[in-house]
Write a protein that holds these residues in place. Sequence first.
Motif, PDB file in Angstrom:
ATOM      1  N   GLN A   1       1.102  -0.733   0.072  1.00  0.00           N
ATOM      2  CA  GLN A   1      -0.130   0.306   0.040  1.00  0.00           C
ATOM      3  C   GLN A   1       0.329   1.323  -0.184  1.00  0.00           C
ATOM      4  OE1 GLN A   1      -2.457  -0.404   3.584  1.00  0.00           O
ATOM      5  NE2 GLN A   1      -1.033   0.200   4.834  1.00  0.00           N
ATOM      6  N   PHE A   2       0.312   2.037  -0.305  1.00  0.00           N
ATOM      7  CA  PHE A   2       1.281   3.568  -0.667  1.00  0.00           C
ATOM      8  C   PHE A   2       0.267   4.417   0.666  1.00  0.00           C
ATOM      9  CE2 PHE A   2       0.573   1.920  -5.191  1.00  0.00           C
ATOM     10  CZ  PHE A   2       1.668   1.500  -5.454  1.00  0.00           C
ATOM     11  N   THR A   3       1.394   5.128   0.940  1.00  0.00           N
ATOM     12  CA  THR A   3       1.590   6.056   2.146  1.00  0.00           C
ATOM     13  C   THR A   3       2.875   7.555   2.329  1.00  0.00           C
ATOM     14  OG1 THR A   3       3.027   5.031   4.056  1.00  0.00           O
ATOM     15  CG2 THR A   3       0.054   3.791   3.904  1.00  0.00           C
ATOM     16  N   ALA A   4       1.753   7.596   2.955  1.00  0.00           N
ATOM     17  CA  ALA A   4       2.774   9.661   2.930  1.00  0.00           C
ATOM     18  C   ALA A   4       3.123   9.262   4.884  1.00  0.00           C
ATOM     19  CB  ALA A   4       2.104  10.065   2.348  1.00  0.00           C
ATOM     20  N   PRO A   5       4.101  10.466   5.172  1.00  0.00           N
ATOM     21  CA  PRO A   5       3.895  10.870   6.190  1.00  0.00           C
ATOM     22  C   PRO A   5       2.634  12.062   7.235  1.00  0.00           C
ATOM     23  CG  PRO A   5       6.283  11.027   5.143  1.00  0.00           C
ATOM     24  CD  PRO A   5       5.513  10.422   4.001  1.00  0.00           C
ATOM     25  N   ALA A   6       2.344  11.633   8.140  1.00  0.00           N
ATOM     26  CA  ALA A   6       0.859  12.078   8.611  1.00  0.00           C
ATOM     27  C   ALA A   6       1.337  13.515   8.523  1.00  0.00           C
ATOM     28  CB  ALA A   6       0.927  11.390  10.032  1.00  0.00           C
TER      29      ALA A   6
ATOM     30  N   LEU B   1       3.342  15.328   6.698  1.00  0.00           N
ATOM     31  CA  LEU B   1       3.020  15.928   5.039  1.00  0.00           C
ATOM     32  C   LEU B   1       1.762  15.792   4.581  1.00  0.00           C
ATOM     33  CD1 LEU B   1       5.793  15.314   2.096  1.00  0.00           C
ATOM     34  CD2 LEU B   1       3.127  14.377   2.118  1.00  0.00           C
ATOM     35  N   LEU B   2       0.719  14.491   5.216  1.00  0.00           N
ATOM     36  CA  LEU B   2       0.165  14.595   4.760  1.00  0.00           C
ATOM     37  C   LEU B   2      -1.263  15.804   5.024  1.00  0.00           C
ATOM     38  CD1 LEU B   2      -1.277  11.076   4.087  1.00  0.00           C
ATOM     39  CD2 LEU B   2      -1.524  13.025   2.858  1.00  0.00           C
ATOM     40  N   THR B   3      -0.838  16.008   6.320  1.00  0.00           N
ATOM     41  CA  THR B   3      -1.972  17.350   7.266  1.00  0.00           C
ATOM     42  C   THR B   3      -1.798  18.753   6.612  1.00  0.00           C
ATOM     43  OG1 THR B   3      -1.771  16.269   9.258  1.00  0.00           O
ATOM     44  CG2 THR B   3      -2.408  18.698   9.586  1.00  0.00           C
ATOM     45  N   THR B   4      -0.238  19.192   6.498  1.00  0.00           N
ATOM     46  CA  THR B   4       0.445  19.867   5.372  1.00  0.00           C
ATOM     47  C   THR B   4      -0.490  20.248   3.861  1.00  0.00           C
ATOM     48  OG1 THR B   4       2.526  19.888   6.148  1.00  0.00           O
ATOM     49  CG2 THR B   4       2.460  21.458   5.032  1.00  0.00           C
ATOM     50  N   CYS B   5      -0.062  18.950   3.114  1.00  0.00           N
ATOM     51  CA  CYS B   5      -1.391  19.018   1.847  1.00  0.00           C
ATOM     52  C   CYS B   5      -2.234  19.153   2.174  1.00  0.00           C
ATOM     53  CB  CYS B   5      -0.653  17.667   0.692  1.00  0.00           C
ATOM     54  SG  CYS B   5       0.819  17.629   0.251  1.00  0.00           S
ATOM     55  N   ARG B   6      -3.553  18.953   2.748  1.00  0.00           N
ATOM     56  CA  ARG B   6      -4.808  18.645   2.968  1.00  0.00           C
ATOM     57  C   ARG B   6      -5.343  20.315   3.295  1.00  0.00           C
ATOM     58  NH1 ARG B   6      -5.349  13.138   6.039  1.00  0.00           N
ATOM     59  NH2 ARG B   6      -5.933  11.853   4.579  1.00  0.00           N
ATOM     60  N   ALA B   7      -4.132  21.283   4.557  1.00  0.00           N
ATOM     61  CA  ALA B   7      -4.474  21.922   4.679  1.00  0.00           C
ATOM     62  C   ALA B   7      -4.699  22.870   3.237  1.00  0.00           C
ATOM     63  CB  ALA B   7      -3.831  22.669   5.641  1.00  0.00           C
ATOM     64  N   ALA B   8      -3.630  22.794   2.164  1.00  0.00           N
ATOM     65  CA  ALA B   8      -3.402  23.861   1.106  1.00  0.00           C
ATOM     66  C   ALA B   8      -4.810  23.757   0.666  1.00  0.00           C
ATOM     67  CB  ALA B   8      -2.274  23.512   0.145  1.00  0.00           C
TER      68      ALA B   8
ATOM     69  N   LEU C   1       4.264  10.467  -2.943  1.00  0.00           N
ATOM     70  CA  LEU C   1       3.373  10.913  -4.414  1.00  0.00           C
ATOM     71  C   LEU C   1       1.571  10.326  -4.568  1.00  0.00           C
ATOM     72  CD1 LEU C   1       6.066  11.438  -7.080  1.00  0.00           C
ATOM     73  CD2 LEU C   1       4.102  12.799  -5.988  1.00  0.00           C
ATOM     74  N   LEU C   2       1.987   9.358  -4.798  1.00  0.00           N
ATOM     75  CA  LEU C   2       0.409   8.361  -5.068  1.00  0.00           C
ATOM     76  C   LEU C   2      -0.738   8.643  -3.782  1.00  0.00           C
ATOM     77  CD1 LEU C   2       1.216   5.415  -6.677  1.00  0.00           C
ATOM     78  CD2 LEU C   2       0.157   6.819  -7.906  1.00  0.00           C
ATOM     79  N   ALA C   3       0.326   8.339  -2.888  1.00  0.00           N
ATOM     80  CA  ALA C   3      -0.896   8.685  -1.852  1.00  0.00           C
ATOM     81  C   ALA C   3      -1.758  10.155  -1.071  1.00  0.00           C
ATOM     82  CB  ALA C   3      -0.279   8.141  -0.278  1.00  0.00           C
ATOM     83  N   VAL C   4      -0.617  11.113  -1.401  1.00  0.00           N
ATOM     84  CA  VAL C   4      -0.348  12.566  -2.092  1.00  0.00           C
ATOM     85  C   VAL C   4      -1.709  12.662  -2.573  1.00  0.00           C
ATOM     86  CG1 VAL C   4      -0.273  14.459  -2.321  1.00  0.00           C
ATOM     87  CG2 VAL C   4       1.201  13.570  -0.783  1.00  0.00           C
ATOM     88  N   GLU C   5      -1.989  12.218  -3.925  1.00  0.00           N
ATOM     89  CA  GLU C   5      -2.961  12.031  -4.914  1.00  0.00           C
ATOM     90  C   GLU C   5      -3.933  11.819  -4.953  1.00  0.00           C
ATOM     91  OE1 GLU C   5      -0.073  12.646  -9.347  1.00  0.00           O
ATOM     92  OE2 GLU C   5      -1.009  10.472  -8.287  1.00  0.00           O
TER      93      GLU C   5
ATOM     94  N   ARG D   1      -9.628   7.462   4.485  1.00  0.00           N
ATOM     95  CA  ARG D   1      -8.346   6.456   5.856  1.00  0.00           C
ATOM     96  C   ARG D   1      -7.303   6.831   5.092  1.00  0.00           C
ATOM     97  NH1 ARG D   1      -9.831   0.211   4.031  1.00  0.00           N
ATOM     98  NH2 ARG D   1     -10.556   0.617   1.881  1.00  0.00           N
ATOM     99  N   ASP D   2      -5.865   6.927   5.034  1.00  0.00           N
ATOM    100  CA  ASP D   2      -4.616   7.167   4.514  1.00  0.00           C
ATOM    101  C   ASP D   2      -4.219   5.743   4.160  1.00  0.00           C
ATOM    102  OD1 ASP D   2      -5.481   9.490   5.391  1.00  0.00           O
ATOM    103  OD2 ASP D   2      -4.351   9.935   6.779  1.00  0.00           O
ATOM    104  N   SER D   3      -4.753   4.681   4.600  1.00  0.00           N
ATOM    105  CA  SER D   3      -3.877   3.388   4.547  1.00  0.00           C
ATOM    106  C   SER D   3      -4.891   2.387   3.834  1.00  0.00           C
ATOM    107  CB  SER D   3      -3.118   3.127   5.585  1.00  0.00           C
ATOM    108  OG  SER D   3      -4.156   2.443   6.224  1.00  0.00           O
ATOM    109  N   GLY D   4      -5.014   0.829   3.179  1.00  0.00           N
ATOM    110  CA  GLY D   4      -5.353   0.522   2.267  1.00  0.00           C
ATOM    111  C   GLY D   4      -5.057   0.709   0.686  1.00  0.00           C
ATOM    112  N   ALA D   5      -6.374   0.160  -0.038  1.00  0.00           N
ATOM    113  CA  ALA D   5      -5.889  -0.737  -1.280  1.00  0.00           C
ATOM    114  C   ALA D   5      -5.627   1.404  -2.007  1.00  0.00           C
ATOM    115  CB  ALA D   5      -6.721  -1.669  -1.738  1.00  0.00           C
ATOM    116  N   LEU D   6      -5.546   1.675  -3.220  1.00  0.00           N
ATOM    117  CA  LEU D   6      -5.033   2.652  -3.789  1.00  0.00           C
ATOM    118  C   LEU D   6      -6.352   2.890  -4.473  1.00  0.00           C
ATOM    119  CD1 LEU D   6      -3.255   5.354  -3.873  1.00  0.00           C
ATOM    120  CD2 LEU D   6      -3.232   3.872  -6.665  1.00  0.00           C
ATOM    121  N   ALA D   7      -7.257   1.547  -5.090  1.00  0.00           N
ATOM    122  CA  ALA D   7      -8.558   1.968  -5.435  1.00  0.00           C
ATOM    123  C   ALA D   7      -9.377   2.535  -4.648  1.00  0.00           C
ATOM    124  CB  ALA D   7      -8.854   1.303  -6.289  1.00  0.00           C
TER     125      ALA D   7
END
Length: 394
Positions: A117-122, A124-131, A174-178, A187-193
């Motif tokens: 599974q593709f994940t990103a640091p929590a 980093l995700l918080t920052t991206c979601r805010a933007a 990258l894929l997690a952020v997208e 959720r922030d984990s699990g299958a991409l689809a």
Amino acid sequence: MDEKGDARHLTTAEVANRLDIKPETVYAYVSRGLLTKVAASGRRGSLFREDEVARLARGRRHGGEHTMADIASTISRIEDDQLRYRGHHVADLVTTQPVEAVAGLLWTGDFAAAPPQFTAPAELLTTCRAAVGALPENVRLTDRMRVAVTVASASDQWRFDLSPQGVLRTAGILLAVEVDCLGKAHRDSGALAERLGPSLTDQALPAGLLDATLILLADHGLAISTMAARVAASARVHPYGVVSAGLGALDSQYHGAASTVAYRFLGDAIADPLGAASERLRLGGGLPGFGHLIYRAADPRADLLLAMLRSIPAATPALTAIDTITDQLGPPHTAIPNIDLALAVLMHAYRMRPDAGEAIFAVARTIGWIAHTLEEYSEPPMRFRPNRTPVPAP
């Protein structure tokens, strides 16, 4: 005169010698529609029209020594209306592998190369979601992706690690952020689809259907966005920048927006198939979602996805409209249904956002861009610059 008519023909080795390229590049030219392969009866191998080869040789001389057409990629091959990823037929992959494993195949040739599974640091995700959250609600999904990728890049101090291991690490982020910064991911984990689906529609998608769609769209040779990504990678732009280049090229009427145009046309066609088709032909430009520059008889990606959709009752109105148009008008007006039309059927069947097809395309093609990034990083830098001067080794 030879057995194929008046035109003279050359073998693969003769074409490679005439163009001063590798034999593998000859078949790359076939995949891109630059050369037409002719079956050689009574002998092994293929033949190619000499006049086509001569025209291609003239174009290469006039266009400079180093061109995108000279790339001999091993990532995917399009030949005889079939698409293969590193030798594996996509029809086999969509029924046996999840998209995460196919990503590993495209990136390294190993199904197990990508994490499950593709994940990103929590943080980093918080920052991206805010933007992304600061954007107006009517902003398109791919625009949200572009913002998220840019913010993730600025937040990742390891983005300049261009080693294979570094690229694979960045690819997962990258894929997690997208998919996780679009506003409705649960959720922030699990299958991409499964993480992407809630941002596309409020309806539940059948297990495996969106996953299969992502696989079908993951790579397609040197499409325009992939060419943009490879040029960026040639300059040793980090993977975030490479994907940004691909997303930029994707945001165009002739490339990424094709599924949106097909979706709107199909909406009209469901109500009045022949009337919608007739009106489009009257206005000029052909029927959205029909025809392809490379495939001659069938787009295998569209055939596979449409076959899956025929078992779904909600897809029946859209499929009936397509069948009516195809049966009544016939070639050359309709040509062949392509992947953009198949995406449009998927969108109508599950009442997706009008821009959902572009988002699916962008997420899937990011996998392909990363594969081309890894491949391009192994080549000499700046090799596509005309009249280039040698780049000193680092």
